[in-house]
Design a protein around this motif. Sequence first.
Motif, short mmCIF file in Angstrom:
data_model
loop_
_atom_site.label_atom_id
_atom_site.label_comp_id
_atom_site.label_asym_id
_atom_site.label_seq_id
_atom_site.Cartn_x
_atom_site.Cartn_y
_atom_site.Cartn_z
N PRO A 680 64.82 -11.81 8.43
CA PRO A 680 65.45 -13.11 8.70
C PRO A 680 65.80 -13.33 10.18
O PRO A 680 65.54 -14.39 10.74
CB PRO A 680 66.70 -13.10 7.83
CG PRO A 680 66.34 -12.19 6.70
CD PRO A 680 65.46 -11.12 7.28
N LEU A 681 66.38 -12.31 10.83
CA LEU A 681 66.77 -12.45 12.23
C LEU A 681 65.54 -12.59 13.13
O LEU A 681 65.57 -13.32 14.13
CB LEU A 681 67.60 -11.24 12.66
CG LEU A 681 68.52 -11.45 13.88
CD1 LEU A 681 69.44 -12.63 13.66
CD2 LEU A 681 69.31 -10.18 14.17
N GLN A 682 64.45 -11.89 12.77
CA GLN A 682 63.21 -12.01 13.54
C GLN A 682 62.62 -13.43 13.42
O GLN A 682 62.09 -13.99 14.39
CB GLN A 682 62.19 -10.98 13.04
CG GLN A 682 62.59 -9.53 13.32
CD GLN A 682 61.69 -8.54 12.61
OE1 GLN A 682 60.90 -8.91 11.75
NE2 GLN A 682 61.84 -7.26 12.96
N ILE A 683 62.71 -13.99 12.20
CA ILE A 683 62.22 -15.36 11.99
C ILE A 683 63.00 -16.35 12.86
O ILE A 683 62.41 -17.25 13.47
CB ILE A 683 62.34 -15.75 10.50
CG1 ILE A 683 61.38 -14.91 9.65
CG2 ILE A 683 62.05 -17.24 10.30
CD1 ILE A 683 61.54 -15.11 8.15
N LEU A 684 64.32 -16.17 12.94
CA LEU A 684 65.15 -17.08 13.72
C LEU A 684 64.88 -16.95 15.21
O LEU A 684 64.85 -17.94 15.94
CB LEU A 684 66.62 -16.84 13.41
CG LEU A 684 66.99 -17.08 11.94
CD1 LEU A 684 68.40 -16.61 11.66
CD2 LEU A 684 66.84 -18.54 11.58
N LEU A 685 64.66 -15.69 15.68
CA LEU A 685 64.33 -15.47 17.09
C LEU A 685 62.96 -16.08 17.41
O LEU A 685 62.77 -16.68 18.47
CB LEU A 685 64.33 -13.97 17.40
CG LEU A 685 64.02 -13.60 18.86
CD1 LEU A 685 65.08 -14.19 19.80
CD2 LEU A 685 63.95 -12.08 19.02
#
Length: 852
Positions: A680-685
């Motif tokens: 999820p955090l990679q998608i947002l970045l």
Amino acid sequence: MILPSWQEFDQLSQKEIENTLQTTDSGLSSPEVEKRRGVYGYNEFGAEMKRWYHVLLRQFKSPFIYILLVIVPLSIFFGEYLDAIMVIIFILINVSLGFFQEFKSEKMLALLSTYVVARARVHRDGKEVMLPSRELVPGDLILLETGDIVPADARLIQADGLNVNESILTGESVSVSKEIDPASTKPIDVYEARNILFSGTTIIEGRAEAIVIAIGKDSFIGSIAHLAAGTVRESGFEKGIRRLSTFILRLIFGTLALVFLANLLLKPATGHRLAELLIFSIALAISVIPEALPVVTTFSLSRGALRLAKKKVVVKRLSAIEDLGGIDILCTDKTGTITENELSVAEVFPLDAATKHDVILVAAQASPFLYSKDKEPNNAFDCALARVITEHDRTQLSHSEMVTEIPFDPVRRRNLVFVKNNNTFQIITRGAFEEVAELCTNISPDDPGVAAWLKAEGEQGRRVITVALRQAKKTDREDLRAAEHDLTCIGLISFVDPLKPTSHAAISEAKQLGITVKILTGDGPEVAGAIGKDVGLIETIDDVITGTKLFALPPDEQSLAVERHMVFARVNPTEKYQIIKLLQSKHHVGFLGEGINDAPALKIAEVGLVVAEASDVARDAADVVLLKKSLGVIIDGIREGRIVFVNTVTYIKSTLASNLGNFYAVAVASLLIDFLPMLPLQILLLNLLSDFPMIAIATDRVDPRELKKPKQYDIKEIALIATVLGLVSSLFDFIFFAYFKGGGASSLQTNWFMGSIITELIFLFSIRTRGWSWQARRPSSTILALSIIAIIVTITIPLMPMSRSVFQFIAPTKEHYFVIFIIAALYFITTEVVKWGYYRWFNGNRFISRKV
């Protein structure tokens, strides 16, 4: 007490008016005034003051902002604090940019307030007093003189050479004369009212006494303001964004529901796994939503507003710039926009031995304002004469003396002056040919030569005055009317409100941009038709239609008539409003007005434009204010709107195609492996880095071919190309997946992350043009610079130790970088070929005609 309408007051005698309003020639008493104020209120109306918080709240009225505001608490609930912070930053940037630009415009417009009547002279308690105009009540006896602004609707009871400028109500550039006698027939429109003074109009010449018949919201201006206030309009920009957001949300949540259910059916749903899947689904949904769209559009619109400000255009509502790009019909008054809004001498027709200069000089002698260098004329005809007489002529006139005069009135249709030149005297008459010719010995009303000249001038929409004189005795001044006989007509003068030098070019350019210009004016059909013919909108004056004739047609024929006709004459405020409503059934309409009578039409049009000198009510109803009144400036605004639109749609297509491609690929990949293909955090970045250069798309250069047609949001076309190119993106995402999945979770996540950003950034340079990207105009330096920075950040983040703990990346190998760039290059080539095939197959414009 219910008062008669102004049309009914127009037909009443002074005695009947006094009885109806229960007033006398000494005015109302103070107790009676207070009693009436309790019934009718104060003499005030107007728009609500725009406070800073009104402008601020307006920035949140966007479907995408609503979506982002929902995402923030959801992200916090699931512990995704970085995501929440990023979304909040996006919201703050968008709101701040919009607020700053629109609030600055509102403050600038506050300095432009005009037509505000502060005080009025009134008979109260038998005395003449000065009072704030808001304290007037029906029945008050008011006194007016040259330069005064009429404070309320009033019925004349005394008038001395009274001329009134009613252009803010009728659009007529020439002042009108007023009389006190009751009308024999009931007037229908304002221009037919001969003994009524309307609030907001200006006394050009003379003195008057009048009884107030309507105030505030009950006045003619008040009725217009009420119609404008009751008009609710959703702009083209708002419609497009609403439909686009609805489409995206349905697509996202429909697909997500299927993916979530498929994961639950195919994989064991432990509590930890369920929570992780839910967070992943939310992040995936966020990745598709173009959350930078509000920032991109606001930045584009703000940049457009600043560029227009340099061209003397103030934008009140930012989205109006984009709406300008969507209009395909521009309705405008002719006065001051297509014409100069000042009469000038067109032709002189001398008679007998007189020269053209003789006719001009004698006509000037009949003006009381042309005898002194210190006085300036205050009516359109005398202003025109003042511009053609020389300083030598003025010196000659200064030696003359106007002893007495009979001012122009609508019954006599002429004015008469008694002039002393040294020791000789002259009587000079100016006016309508039919009236003056009857008084002359050298010409008759049916003279064929003059009749032919008058016909030719009339066909060109010109106004004509006839000039006659005779030598007089000193005693003739004692009964000037009786001395008005045996005159010699020395000639006729025609006057024209000339076209602006830029009008032809502006209308020609409008046609090239796919815009139809229509004239809506209060002027008569002859004047309106002549202007329409001069600028090439119509072929003959017979092509003009009046408001009365238009709305006498059956409803279905009215729709056909507004499409067919280019020039509409003698249209009142309600008719302007109805014409625009009829046109809006098939078109996006812009309207340029300035008078109070234009407020309803300004409010209902997709884009309302006014000039800086417009009335308060008109400016409040408008979206754009022109500090320079010119059709060319409007065309510049339309071009700017289309640039903003093209750049905004480029962002939408780019981010939708890329994000949908990643969305489908990641969603499907989640079903094929035991770990999440991207955290999820990679998608947002990923979303943040790919959107970073997108904000600069407002600075991009647009292909001139994209500006040739009106622009509206075509959801079908946007969805179709985003789907087609999104499938290409998904294909290459699966290539990334196939190549890197064998290296484990961190390897796939890291390299797919880098590949997704790089492909999305290079895709922007493909989608920005319909043709081959290398043949398009060079991208702006800002986009190039930010894209390079974003790519450098993307390929270096996985090398940083901190990123491994925060984002769980691993350090890529040289082989990984090489493969990523090779796949990205192949993706760019494939996208170019598919895009070329798409626009060739669908002929590029197949779906453009669909409007929101």
